[in-house]
Design an enzyme around this catalytic site. Structure first.
Site, PDB file in Angstrom:
ATOM      1  N   TYR A 245       6.392   3.996  -0.906  1.00  0.00           N
ATOM      2  CA  TYR A 245       7.320   4.944  -2.085  1.00  0.00           C
ATOM      3  C   TYR A 245       8.175   5.777  -1.593  1.00  0.00           C
ATOM      4  O   TYR A 245       8.905   6.440  -2.521  1.00  0.00           O
ATOM      5  CB  TYR A 245       6.164   5.635  -3.093  1.00  0.00           C
TER       6      TYR A 245
ATOM      7  N   ASP B 265      -3.469   1.770   0.932  1.00  0.00           N
ATOM      8  CA  ASP B 265      -4.232   0.923  -0.104  1.00  0.00           C
ATOM      9  C   ASP B 265      -4.830  -0.275   0.395  1.00  0.00           C
ATOM     10  O   ASP B 265      -5.813  -0.616   0.200  1.00  0.00           O
ATOM     11  CB  ASP B 265      -3.098   0.413  -1.166  1.00  0.00           C
TER      12      ASP B 265
ATOM     13  N   ASP C  88      -7.339   7.694  11.141  1.00  0.00           N
ATOM     14  CA  ASP C  88      -7.415   6.448  10.031  1.00  0.00           C
ATOM     15  C   ASP C  88      -8.278   6.876   8.869  1.00  0.00           C
ATOM     16  O   ASP C  88      -9.760   7.219   9.081  1.00  0.00           O
ATOM     17  CB  ASP C  88      -7.681   5.180  10.825  1.00  0.00           C
TER      18      ASP C  88
HETATM   19  N1  APR Z   1      -5.032   6.096   7.067  1.00  0.00           N
HETATM   20  C1  APR Z   1      -4.358   7.123   6.897  1.00  0.00           C
HETATM   21  N2  APR Z   1      -3.045   7.237   6.409  1.00  0.00           N
HETATM   22  C2  APR Z   1      -2.544   5.906   6.426  1.00  0.00           C
HETATM   23  C3  APR Z   1      -3.406   4.590   6.598  1.00  0.00           C
HETATM   24  C4  APR Z   1      -4.721   4.874   7.262  1.00  0.00           C
HETATM   25  N3  APR Z   1      -5.378   3.797   7.588  1.00  0.00           N
HETATM   26  N4  APR Z   1      -2.541   3.669   6.503  1.00  0.00           N
HETATM   27  C5  APR Z   1      -0.975   4.276   6.108  1.00  0.00           C
HETATM   28  N5  APR Z   1      -1.346   5.616   5.799  1.00  0.00           N
HETATM   29  C6  APR Z   1      -0.341   6.414   5.634  1.00  0.00           C
HETATM   30  C7  APR Z   1       1.223   5.779   5.721  1.00  0.00           C
HETATM   31  O1  APR Z   1       1.911   6.174   7.190  1.00  0.00           O
HETATM   32  C8  APR Z   1       1.878   7.055   4.934  1.00  0.00           C
HETATM   33  O2  APR Z   1       2.232   8.218   5.454  1.00  0.00           O
HETATM   34  O3  APR Z   1      -0.580   6.820   4.124  1.00  0.00           O
HETATM   35  C9  APR Z   1       0.830   7.391   3.708  1.00  0.00           C
HETATM   36  C10 APR Z   1       1.107   6.556   2.414  1.00  0.00           C
HETATM   37  O4  APR Z   1       1.568   5.128   2.980  1.00  0.00           O
HETATM   38  P1  APR Z   1       1.499   4.076   1.711  1.00  0.00           P
HETATM   39  O5  APR Z   1       0.394   3.405   1.994  1.00  0.00           O
HETATM   40  O6  APR Z   1       2.740   3.091   1.878  1.00  0.00           O
HETATM   41  O7  APR Z   1       1.575   4.592   0.184  1.00  0.00           O
HETATM   42  P2  APR Z   1       2.638   5.199  -0.824  1.00  0.00           P
HETATM   43  O8  APR Z   1       4.057   5.636   0.042  1.00  0.00           O
HETATM   44  O9  APR Z   1       1.953   6.228  -1.480  1.00  0.00           O
HETATM   45  O10 APR Z   1       3.138   3.581  -1.639  1.00  0.00           O
HETATM   46  C11 APR Z   1       2.134   3.173  -2.260  1.00  0.00           C
HETATM   47  O11 APR Z   1       1.989   1.278  -1.231  1.00  0.00           O
HETATM   48  O12 APR Z   1       0.317   0.081  -0.157  1.00  0.00           O
HETATM   49  C12 APR Z   1       1.075   0.131  -1.517  1.00  0.00           C
HETATM   50  O13 APR Z   1      -0.497  -0.658  -3.208  1.00  0.00           O
HETATM   51  C13 APR Z   1       0.086   0.439  -2.664  1.00  0.00           C
HETATM   52  O14 APR Z   1       2.181   0.088  -4.282  1.00  0.00           O
HETATM   53  C14 APR Z   1       1.332   0.989  -3.663  1.00  0.00           C
HETATM   54  C15 APR Z   1       2.387   1.629  -2.688  1.00  0.00           C
END
Ligand code: APR
Length: 348
Positions: free
Chosen positions: A120, A33, A9
């Site tokens: 995304y 995020d 994490d």
């Molecule tokens: N630690 C590491 N990786 C994580 C964690 C964590 N705690 N939580 C989620 N992930 C991973 C997800 O499994 C994924 O593989 O981070 C990667 C990116 O996923 P998202 O968080 O959905 O980000 P993204 O696809 O870039 O989309 C961005 O999502 O959360 C919103 O505000 C953000 O609008 C933006 C969009």
């Protein structure tokens, strides 16, 4: 290893900076995020409000507040829309610009999530490939020694085909079961007549100890045999490594970069004929040099290790090398699917 892929994490990472996969507003959201904002506390959002948003592909840095990390680098990945709208270039720019922000603050360690691969919708395998290639290219070009982690959070980040998974599962089952059967018979035999006091070989397993004793005993019976055996050990791990680099017509840099070993560690090895590497380092070089299974076992032995059928990690590595497959990504896909440590990485 300057670039490591790990399972964790990202909010738990003790690094100088963690990267947030944000949106253009920088005002928080779900996924990583949301996790980062929750862990950092309200100060992070307050500072983000002052940044006036962020363009896709760009990166902005803030304090880390309640996080272990000193800094948070916010970057906005592209939304996947089929791959023909410059998504790959924008995604690569996220990694490059985030590394620039980290270097500007003199960070020695940075952790990335797999940007754009969640909400995304970027296909995970392609997102992973772009992350690896961009980070490695940056580390190769920049003279700033930085430790970069790619932190994977869910199994979908690595995909391995059904049939490959089944094939390796049976490869493991055949060997793993065999090893445990041998151990059982050996322990039964050993308990009846322990050939040597258990402590004589420290942590070496009974099977290896008997094999070692066996060869030592036969060699002692014929002094020239022991002499011959001792003469064999004059090529050290370092010497074999350097010999193989020459035989493959590689430069040192090509070899250690392909093995994802940092320059400093390689020069330490090169300057010490009897250097004792970690097992993972030997395996990384074996894959980089595309050694055969016997050559890999030989190099491991020179470093004091062996591939063991009581380790799924070793059996999976043995499977790929014996099938002539040296692609680290493909091997990591499988290791991840079997919950094993990754090559070029470590578990938390
Ligand atoms: N630690 C590491 N990786 C994580 C964690 C964590 N705690 N939580 C989620 N992930 C991973 C997800 O499994 C994924 O593989 O981070 C990667 C990116 O996923 P998202 O968080 O959905 O980000 P993204 O696809 O870039 O989309 C961005 O999502 O959360 C919103 O505000 C953000 O609008 C933006 C969009």
């Amino acid at each position: 290893m300057p670039f490591q892929i790990i399972r964790n994490d990202i909010t738990q990472m003790h690094v100088d900076a963690i990267v947030n996969a944000a949106n253009n507003s920088l005002l928080g959201g779900g996924g990583v995020d949301g996790a980062i904002h929750r862990a950092a506390g309200p100060g992070l959002l307050a500072e983000c409000r002052t940044l006036g948003g962020c363009e896709t592909g760009e990166a902005k840095i803030t304090n880390g507040y309640a996080l272990f990390a000193r800094w948070v680098i916010h970057t906005v990945g592209p939304v996947w829309s089929g791959g023909r709208n410059g998504e790959a270039e924008l995604l690569a720019a996220c990694y490059r610009n985030s590394l620039e922000r980290a270097a500007e603050k003199g960070c020695d360690s940075v952790a990335f999530p797999l940007i754009s691969s969640g909400v995304y919708g970027y296909p995970k395998e392609e997102a992973l490939w772009i992350a690896e290639e961009t980070i490695k290219a940056y580390l190769d070009e920049s003279d700033h020694d930085m430790l970069v982690f790619l932190v994977l959070f869910d199994k979908e980040s690595f995909s391995v085909s059904e049939e490959r998974f089944a094939e390796i599962q049976s490869y493991i089952d055949d060997r793993y079961a065999e090893e445990h059967a041998n151990l059982r018979t050996m322990n039964a035999a050993a308990s009846s007549k322990a050939p040597f006091p258990a402590g004589l070989f420290g942590s070496i397993k009974q099977k290896q100890a008997s094999a070692l004793c066996g060869s030592a005993v036969s060699a002692m019976a014929a002094p020239s045999g022991l002499e011959r055996a001792l003469n064999q050990i004059d090529e050290s791990f370092t010497e074999m490594l350097l010999r193989k680099i020459d035989e493959r017509g590689m430069t040192d840099a090509q070899c250690y970069k392909k093995a994802n070993i940092d320059r400093k560690l390689f020069s330490k090895i090169r300057s010490d004929k009897y250097y004792h590497p970690k097992k993972a380092t030997v395996i990384a070089f074996a894959l980089s040099l595309e050694l055969s299974l016997d050559e890999t076992k030989d190099m491991l032995m020179k470093a004091g290790f062996a591939l063991s059928h009581s380790s799924k990690f070793d059996i999976i590595v043995e499977y790929f090398i014996s099938h002539g497959i040296y692609d680290i990504m493909e091997i990591n896909n499988t290791l991840f699917a079997f919950d094993q440590m990754l090559i070029g990485g470590y578990d938390k």
